[in-house]
Design a protein around this motif. Structure first.
Motif, PDB file in Angstrom:
ATOM      1  N   THR A  14       0.805  -1.227   0.000  1.00 10.86           N
ATOM      2  CA  THR A  14       0.000   0.000   0.000  1.00 10.86           C
ATOM      3  C   THR A  14       0.833   1.270   0.000  1.00 10.86           C
ATOM      4  O   THR A  14       0.330   2.335  -0.324  1.00 10.86           O
ATOM      5  N   GLY A  15       2.094   1.159   0.424  1.00 16.26           N
ATOM      6  CA  GLY A  15       2.945   2.339   0.551  1.00 16.26           C
ATOM      7  C   GLY A  15       2.683   3.124   1.820  1.00 16.26           C
ATOM      8  O   GLY A  15       3.346   4.126   2.080  1.00 16.26           O
ATOM      9  N   GLN A  16       1.737   2.676   2.629  1.00 17.48           N
ATOM     10  CA  GLN A  16       1.426   3.392   3.860  1.00 17.48           C
ATOM     11  C   GLN A  16       2.471   3.104   4.932  1.00 17.48           C
ATOM     12  O   GLN A  16       3.112   2.061   4.937  1.00 17.48           O
ATOM     13  N   PHE A  17       2.604   4.067   5.828  1.00 15.75           N
ATOM     14  CA  PHE A  17       3.468   3.903   6.988  1.00 15.75           C
ATOM     15  C   PHE A  17       2.649   3.237   8.091  1.00 15.75           C
ATOM     16  O   PHE A  17       1.488   3.589   8.318  1.00 15.75           O
ATOM     17  N   VAL A  18       3.257   2.273   8.766  1.00 14.94           N
ATOM     18  CA  VAL A  18       2.601   1.540   9.841  1.00 14.94           C
ATOM     19  C   VAL A  18       3.453   1.724  11.090  1.00 14.94           C
ATOM     20  O   VAL A  18       4.665   1.540  11.048  1.00 14.94           O
ATOM     21  N   GLY A  19       2.823   2.119  12.183  1.00 12.37           N
ATOM     22  CA  GLY A  19       3.565   2.348  13.417  1.00 12.37           C
ATOM     23  C   GLY A  19       2.916   1.673  14.599  1.00 12.37           C
ATOM     24  O   GLY A  19       1.693   1.533  14.651  1.00 12.37           O
ATOM     25  N   GLY A  26      -1.645  -2.758  21.842  1.00 12.63           N
ATOM     26  CA  GLY A  26      -2.819  -2.133  21.240  1.00 12.63           C
ATOM     27  C   GLY A  26      -2.557  -0.785  20.598  1.00 12.63           C
ATOM     28  O   GLY A  26      -3.453  -0.188  20.021  1.00 12.63           O
ATOM     29  N   THR A  27      -1.331  -0.298  20.698  1.00  8.57           N
ATOM     30  CA  THR A  27      -1.023   1.005  20.109  1.00  8.57           C
ATOM     31  C   THR A  27      -0.395   0.802  18.740  1.00  8.57           C
ATOM     32  O   THR A  27       0.816   0.701  18.591  1.00  8.57           O
ATOM     33  N   HIS A  28      -1.245   0.731  17.735  1.00  7.11           N
ATOM     34  CA  HIS A  28      -0.775   0.613  16.358  1.00  7.11           C
ATOM     35  C   HIS A  28      -1.731   1.372  15.447  1.00  7.11           C
ATOM     36  O   HIS A  28      -2.924   1.515  15.735  1.00  7.11           O
ATOM     37  N   LYS A  40      -1.464  10.333  14.573  1.00  2.00           N
ATOM     38  CA  LYS A  40      -2.297   9.184  14.925  1.00  2.00           C
ATOM     39  C   LYS A  40      -1.695   8.383  16.081  1.00  2.00           C
ATOM     40  O   LYS A  40      -2.426   7.881  16.938  1.00  2.00           O
ATOM     41  N   LEU A  41      -0.373   8.261  16.116  1.00  2.00           N
ATOM     42  CA  LEU A  41       0.271   7.562  17.232  1.00  2.00           C
ATOM     43  C   LEU A  41       0.053   8.308  18.542  1.00  2.00           C
ATOM     44  O   LEU A  41      -0.192   7.694  19.581  1.00  2.00           O
ATOM     45  N   VAL A  45      -1.839   6.459  21.653  1.00  2.00           N
ATOM     46  CA  VAL A  45      -1.151   6.332  22.947  1.00  2.00           C
ATOM     47  C   VAL A  45      -1.947   7.067  24.025  1.00  2.00           C
ATOM     48  O   VAL A  45      -2.124   6.557  25.138  1.00  2.00           O
ATOM     49  N   THR A  46      -2.453   8.231  23.710  1.00  2.00           N
ATOM     50  CA  THR A  46      -3.269   8.990  24.656  1.00  2.00           C
ATOM     51  C   THR A  46      -4.499   8.192  25.077  1.00  2.00           C
ATOM     52  O   THR A  46      -4.835   8.135  26.268  1.00  2.00           O
ATOM     53  N   LEU A  47      -5.151   7.547  24.109  1.00  2.00           N
ATOM     54  CA  LEU A  47      -6.334   6.746  24.431  1.00  2.00           C
ATOM     55  C   LEU A  47      -5.989   5.562  25.334  1.00  2.00           C
ATOM     56  O   LEU A  47      -6.711   5.275  26.290  1.00  2.00           O
ATOM     57  N   VAL A  48      -4.891   4.894  25.048  1.00  2.00           N
ATOM     58  CA  VAL A  48      -4.481   3.755  25.878  1.00  2.00           C
ATOM     59  C   VAL A  48      -4.166   4.232  27.292  1.00  2.00           C
ATOM     60  O   VAL A  48      -4.562   3.596  28.277  1.00  2.00           O
ATOM     61  N   LEU A  49      -3.479   5.349  27.420  1.00  2.00           N
ATOM     62  CA  LEU A  49      -3.115   5.855  28.748  1.00  2.00           C
ATOM     63  C   LEU A  49      -4.320   6.389  29.519  1.00  2.00           C
ATOM     64  O   LEU A  49      -4.316   6.399  30.748  1.00  2.00           O
ATOM     65  N   GLU A  50      -5.373   6.837  28.809  1.00  2.00           N
ATOM     66  CA  GLU A  50      -6.585   7.291  29.484  1.00  2.00           C
ATOM     67  C   GLU A  50      -7.322   6.122  30.121  1.00  2.00           C
ATOM     68  O   GLU A  50      -7.901   6.259  31.195  1.00  2.00           O
ATOM     69  N   ASP A  51      -7.318   4.982  29.435  1.00  2.00           N
ATOM     70  CA  ASP A  51      -8.013   3.800  29.950  1.00  2.00           C
ATOM     71  C   ASP A  51      -7.303   3.222  31.168  1.00  2.00           C
ATOM     72  O   ASP A  51      -7.933   2.729  32.084  1.00  2.00           O
TER      73      ASP A  51
END
Length: 68
Positions: A14-19, A26-28, A40-41, A45-51
């Motif tokens: 796809t040529g997309q960057f994946v991180g 779960g942070t991808h 987006k990262l 990460v913010t969402l994971v740390l909020e939970d």
């Protein structure tokens, strides 16, 4: 403020960057540009740390080239 190491690759199809952040499961995410991927990262990460505030599962050490 906390810092995390993200691993970034480019999908050959796809040529997309994946991180992803190995220390936080779960942070991808993926994006068309590195700037978009960074944003987006930060969001994921913010969402994971909020939970929850998980202890990092791994610590980034570095990269290594293997020649065969």
């Amino acid at each position: 403020m906390r810092s995390f190491t993200a691993i970034i690759e480019r999908c050959p199809t796809t040529g997309q960057f994946v991180g992803h952040v190995p220390a936080l499961p779960g942070t991808h995410t993926h994006a068309d540009s590195l700037d978009e991927l960074h944003d987006k990262l930060v969001q994921v990460v913010t969402l994971v740390l909020e939970d929850e505030d998980p202890a990092p599962e791994t610590e980034f050490v570095g990269t290594h080239t293997v020649t065969v």
